[in-house]
Write an enzyme that holds these catalytic residues in place. Structure first.
Site, PDB file in Angstrom:
ATOM      1  CB  SER A 191      -0.850   0.045   1.334  1.00 46.71           C
ATOM      2  OG  SER A 191      -1.436   1.136   1.327  1.00 46.71           O
ATOM      3  CE1 TYR A 204      -4.398  -2.325   5.387  1.00 41.14           C
ATOM      4  CE2 TYR A 204      -3.403   0.017   4.796  1.00 41.14           C
ATOM      5  CZ  TYR A 204      -4.064  -1.319   4.401  1.00 41.14           C
ATOM      6  OH  TYR A 204      -4.047  -1.749   3.264  1.00 41.14           O
TER       7      TYR A 204
END
Ligand code: NAD
Ligand code: MG
Length: 299
Positions: A191, A204
């Site tokens: 990401s 995360y």
């Protein structure tokens, strides 16, 4: 038509699919998302050209979002595809499995919880048994819940996020490698968060830095065996993960504006990157992170 073949202004694509403020319970499904602002997985647009003919792929989180777009593209490129998802996502999975079969390929659904090491390993065994082998592994399943303050970040949430995103990637990769012949490919979904962590996603973001780094380390380890490992780093992509607690609901409409293109991306815009990294076209691409994020500063 919005697709990847017609020349068009990328700032104006998908103007009719700007997310609204919404919240989806649980992991969220594309079925629920579609009732409001549907995502594009390339259902009506992706054209294959035989780039993965005869290949056998395992895609975690292939029921919805980015994984679903990758599953459709892989099938249309000639691969048989197994997808892994949570039992509550069976309807989304059935829709994607049907699209895989419509492409003339074998589609295998594997429902279960990847936080369980035994199940994660079994997904590899099931794929090898059902498809008769394995040569593409896409570690894509992910959990993302925003928590504004570390004081409120529970040990359980931290643990479950690492289990789903990082440990499952390790368990599956470790189980898969003995089956992977030279020419095989492993692709981790990382990401933009691996490079630019948001203050409300620190746990995360740390998992995404982990799977990005794992891809680079394993690339070095497995390249001599002829197995290429790479990563894809999406920016803000309209998938169930985002309204299902990935972002605060009121942040959804504007979240795409931070990109150079000024809009959200769609899962369909990710699939070609995964096709490229899985196919022989990327034979000299190893340990790379392909950023598909609408333009955001990265190192
Ligand atoms: P998504 O919700 O459509 O896909 C995530 C999938 O992960 C779910 O469909 C589910 O099947 C699977 N999953 C989650 N927990 C699981 C578990 N315990 N067991 C089995 N399966 C489980 O959302 P998405 O955005 O397409 O997510 C795919 C990947 O992309 C994730 O790794 C996510 O972190 C990453 N990513 C997404 C964005 C974005 O903006 N959407 C940005 C960067 C990275
Ligand atoms: Mg899903």
């Amino acid at each position: 038509m919005t697709d990847q073949y017609t020349m068009q202004d990328p700032t104006k694509m998908y103007a009719d699919r700007t997310p609204d403020e919404q919240y989806l319970p649980g992991a969220g499904t594309d079925e629920e998302l579609a009732q409001n602002v549907p995502a594009d997985h390339g259902e009506d647009s992706y054209r294959g050209s035989g780039r993965l003919q005869g290949r056998k792929a395992l895609i975690t989180g292939g029921d919805s979002g980015i994984g679903a777009a990758v599953a459709i593209a892989y099938a249309r490129e000639g691969a048989d595809v197994a997808i892994v998802y949570l039992p509550e996502e069976q309807e989304d999975a059935d829709r994607i499995l049907q699209l895989i079969r419509d492409a003339g390929q074998k589609g295998v659904g594997i429902a279960g919880d990847l936080k369980d090491a035994e199940f994660a390993r079994e997904t590899v065994a099931t794929t090898v048994r059902e498809l008769g082998g394995l040569d593409i592994v896409v570690n894509n399943a992910g959990k993302q819940q925003h928590v504004e303050d570390i004081v409120d970040l529970t040990d359980e949430e931290f643990d479950e996020t690492f289990k789903t995103n990082a440990y499952a990637t390790f368990w599956i990769t470790k189980a898969a490698v003995p089956h992977l012949a030279p020419g095989s490919a492993i692709i981790n979904t990382t990401s933009i968060q691996a490079y630019a962590p948001s203050p409300h996603l620190v746990h995360y973001a740390a998992t995404k830095a982990t799977v990005n780094n794992l891809a680079k380390g394993l690339a070095a380890q497995l390249a001599p065996k002829g197995i290429r490992v790479n990563a894809v780093a999406p920016g803000p992509i309209w998938t169930p993960l985002q309204p299902a607690g990935g972002q605060p609901s009121d942040a959804l409409p504007e979240a795409g504006e931070q990109t150079y293109l000024g809009r959200w991306g769609q899962p369909a815009e990710l699939a070609p990157a995964y096709v490229f990294l899985a196919s022989g076209e990327s034979s000299y691409v190893v340990g790379e992170t392909l950023h598909v994020d609408g333009g955001m500063p990265t190192p």
